[in-house]
Design a protein around this motif. Structure first.
Motif, PDB file in Angstrom:
ATOM      1  N   SER A   1      40.406 115.343 -44.114  1.00  0.00           N
ATOM      2  CA  SER A   1      41.642 115.003 -44.817  1.00  0.00           C
ATOM      3  C   SER A   1      41.634 113.546 -45.278  1.00  0.00           C
ATOM      4  CB  SER A   1      42.847 115.258 -43.920  1.00  0.00           C
ATOM      5  OG  SER A   1      42.752 114.517 -42.716  1.00  0.00           O
TER       6      SER A   1
ATOM      7  N   LEU B   1      38.855 113.233 -48.254  1.00  0.00           N
ATOM      8  CA  LEU B   1      39.335 113.767 -49.530  1.00  0.00           C
ATOM      9  C   LEU B   1      40.294 112.803 -50.218  1.00  0.00           C
ATOM     10  CD1 LEU B   1      39.911 117.533 -48.664  1.00  0.00           C
ATOM     11  CD2 LEU B   1      37.995 116.534 -49.920  1.00  0.00           C
TER      12      LEU B   1
ATOM     13  N   GLU C   1      39.846 111.243 -53.893  1.00  0.00           N
ATOM     14  CA  GLU C   1      40.886 111.251 -54.923  1.00  0.00           C
ATOM     15  C   GLU C   1      41.024 109.884 -55.585  1.00  0.00           C
ATOM     16  OE1 GLU C   1      45.670 111.477 -55.387  1.00  0.00           O
ATOM     17  OE2 GLU C   1      44.837 112.602 -53.700  1.00  0.00           O
TER      18      GLU C   1
ATOM     19  N   LEU D   1      37.015 121.904 -51.695  1.00  0.00           N
ATOM     20  CA  LEU D   1      38.043 120.920 -51.362  1.00  0.00           C
ATOM     21  C   LEU D   1      37.759 119.594 -52.046  1.00  0.00           C
ATOM     22  CD1 LEU D   1      38.731 121.559 -47.570  1.00  0.00           C
ATOM     23  CD2 LEU D   1      40.063 122.306 -49.554  1.00  0.00           C
TER      24      LEU D   1
ATOM     25  N   ALA E   1      38.935 119.933 -55.556  1.00  0.00           N
ATOM     26  CA  ALA E   1      40.396 119.908 -55.585  1.00  0.00           C
ATOM     27  C   ALA E   1      40.910 118.475 -55.525  1.00  0.00           C
ATOM     28  CB  ALA E   1      40.957 120.724 -54.420  1.00  0.00           C
ATOM     29  N   ALA E   2      40.337 117.672 -54.632  1.00  0.00           N
ATOM     30  CA  ALA E   2      40.766 116.278 -54.518  1.00  0.00           C
ATOM     31  C   ALA E   2      40.456 115.501 -55.794  1.00  0.00           C
ATOM     32  CB  ALA E   2      40.089 115.623 -53.317  1.00  0.00           C
TER      33      ALA E   2
ATOM     34  N   ARG F   1      48.121 117.993 -54.164  1.00  0.00           N
ATOM     35  CA  ARG F   1      47.725 117.123 -53.051  1.00  0.00           C
ATOM     36  C   ARG F   1      48.113 117.750 -51.710  1.00  0.00           C
ATOM     37  NH1 ARG F   1      50.060 112.577 -54.723  1.00  0.00           N
ATOM     38  NH2 ARG F   1      48.150 111.878 -55.766  1.00  0.00           N
TER      39      ARG F   1
ATOM     40  N   TYR G   1      45.617 120.729 -50.904  1.00  0.00           N
ATOM     41  CA  TYR G   1      44.266 120.389 -50.455  1.00  0.00           C
ATOM     42  C   TYR G   1      44.295 119.732 -49.076  1.00  0.00           C
ATOM     43  CZ  TYR G   1      43.774 115.282 -51.647  1.00  0.00           C
ATOM     44  OH  TYR G   1      43.835 113.900 -51.693  1.00  0.00           O
TER      45      TYR G   1
ATOM     46  N   ALA H   1      40.804 126.842 -49.095  1.00  0.00           N
ATOM     47  CA  ALA H   1      39.964 126.013 -49.972  1.00  0.00           C
ATOM     48  C   ALA H   1      39.923 126.587 -51.375  1.00  0.00           C
ATOM     49  CB  ALA H   1      38.551 125.892 -49.400  1.00  0.00           C
TER      50      ALA H   1
ATOM     51  N   ALA I   1      43.239 125.876 -53.002  1.00  0.00           N
ATOM     52  CA  ALA I   1      43.363 124.471 -53.390  1.00  0.00           C
ATOM     53  C   ALA I   1      42.559 124.184 -54.645  1.00  0.00           C
ATOM     54  CB  ALA I   1      42.909 123.571 -52.244  1.00  0.00           C
ATOM     55  N   LYS I   2      41.344 124.700 -54.703  1.00  0.00           N
ATOM     56  CA  LYS I   2      40.517 124.485 -55.887  1.00  0.00           C
ATOM     57  C   LYS I   2      41.176 125.100 -57.117  1.00  0.00           C
ATOM     58  CE  LYS I   2      36.837 124.912 -58.788  1.00  0.00           C
ATOM     59  NZ  LYS I   2      36.783 125.652 -60.066  1.00  0.00           N
TER      60      LYS I   2
ATOM     61  N   CYS J   1      44.725 123.080 -57.880  1.00  0.00           N
ATOM     62  CA  CYS J   1      44.556 121.681 -58.267  1.00  0.00           C
ATOM     63  C   CYS J   1      43.877 121.547 -59.623  1.00  0.00           C
ATOM     64  CB  CYS J   1      43.763 120.928 -57.201  1.00  0.00           C
ATOM     65  SG  CYS J   1      44.637 120.756 -55.622  1.00  0.00           S
TER      66      CYS J   1
END
Length: 390
Positions: free
Chosen positions: A76, A79, A83, A251, A254-255, A303, A306, A323, A326-327, A330
């Motif tokens: 966490s 990521l 970002e 992930l 996604a970030a 945010r 993810y 995951a 999130a992908k 995002c």
């Protein structure tokens, strides 16, 4: 005109160490990466110096063990660092994500001797990796790989072509998935291959609509010989290693998508405050405020999703479905937010004098890499309705 003021995002950081880490990443991103992003993307310049700087600062192996040069940070936290980098320049953010992906098999499944021999250079020694899974006729269908690995005494000989390889032709090592046995998933094995191995060559980079500073190329394996000590995991275990790595890699994408969307939102907010029409700032008009509100909500929602998936990973819980979600969310949101940012800028947004047109072009690839968003929906549906869901 500069890209605008990068707004500080309120981060969810558990320790003082993690807060200092993100502050360091943000400082490097703003001072060393963002100022060169537009010009270097336009010229297609690969930011090798930026990756060396990140390696020297200990930022290329954040989620891996400190014993081998990693940062030993929760996913966490890693990521959120990713970002920040992607918001400054997506080429750098996605490059770090791919590098972390390329270290995954060795870091989690290598022997102690293998990790001691190679991980320090990969995590903090200035090296940069490629992840070689996709092929010209096998993208998301990883079980259909045709690149072969044939035993020859104590060595393996690799032959075939890998496609869509980030850092192809500029990386220092490759994690390669190749067919060592029969058809299907059980015949795939993972290997760690030095990029200067005889018989390994790169095709000219693909000509892409975005991420022009990040080379994407085919890699040709023409009888590349590697010792058995470079086989990662057991024979036939490569497919499960690949799926494990891809869950984590999704992930990362996604970030990166949230970082890119945040950059587009920042630029749109600056423009809405500066640009005047009908005697007042365009941000005073309700129609535009509603658009900006939707953009900000999409960024925050991505945010949160993810980070929720990353916390499951950190806790040792299953997170493959989260995951994929999130992908999917995002990257779809990044496409919408960057499109809306161009709309906020009006005609100016369609020119290369401002960064939002580049953000729009870059966002598209995020819906494709690490499995298209249609594949993510298949993964999610399988978890919901397959044996896992029931």
């Amino acid at each position: 005109m500069p890209a605008g003021i990068r707004r500080s995002v309120e981060r969810d950081l558990p320790t003082e160490e993690s807060r200092e880490l993100i502050a360091l990443v943000r400082d490097i991103a703003r001072k060393e990466i963002a100022p060169h992003a537009a010009a270097e993307e336009e010229s297609g310049t690969f930011p090798r110096a930026a990756f060396r700087l990140l390696s020297d600062a200990g930022l290329l192996g954040l989620p891996y063990a400190a014993e081998y040069g990693g940062g030993e940070q929760p996913y966490s936290v890693y990521l959120q660092a990713l970002e920040e980098l992607a918001a400054a320049r997506l080429t750098v953010g996605i490059g770090v994500s791919v590098h972390v992906l390329s270290c995954h098999a060795l870091a989690l499944h290598g022997t102690k001797e293998q990790r001691a021999a190679w991980l320090p250079g990969m995590l903090g020694g200035g090296l940069l990796g490629s992840y070689c899974l996709s092929e010209p006729t096998a993208g998301s269908d990883a079980a259909a790989l045709s690149t072969k690995a044939v035993r020859d005494g104590g060595d393996w000989v690799l032959s075939g072509t890998k496609a869509w390889i980030t850092h192809g032709g500029v990386s220092d090592f490759c994690t390669v998935l190749a067919r060592s046995g029969g058809p299907g998933a059980k015949g795939v094995t993972a290997y760690l291959v030095p990029a200067d191995a005889p018989g390994l060559s790169a095709a000219p980079p693909e000509r892409k609509m975005g991420l022009k500073g990040s080379p994407t190329a085919q890699l040709h394996f023409d009888g590349v010989r590697v010792g058995d000590e470079r086989r990662i995991g057991a024979e036939g275990e490569g497919f499960s290693l690949a799926l494990d790595a891809l869950d984590a890699g999704r992930l990362g994408i996604a970030a990166c998508a949230v970082g890119l969307a945040q950059a587009a939102l920042d630029a749109a907010l600056d423009w809405a405050a500066e640009r005047r029409q009908f005697g007042r700032a365009i941000g005073d008009f309700q129609g535009l405020r509603f658009l900006l509100a939707d953009m900000a909500t999409a960024v925050e929602a991505g945010r949160a999703l993810y980070l929720a998936a990353a916390r499951r990973k950190d806790a040792g819980l299953p997170y493959a479905r989260q995951a994929a979600m999130a992908k999917l969310l995002c990257t779809d949101n990044a496409m919408k937010v960057t499109t809306d940012a161009v709309q906020v800028f009006g005609g100016y947004g369609y020119t290369s004098d401002f960064p939002v047109e580049r953000y729009l072009r870059e966002a598209k690839v995020l819906q494709i890499v690490e499995g298209t968003n249609q594949v993510q929906r298949m993964v999610i549906g399988r978890h919901l309705l397959g044996p896992e869901g029931r």
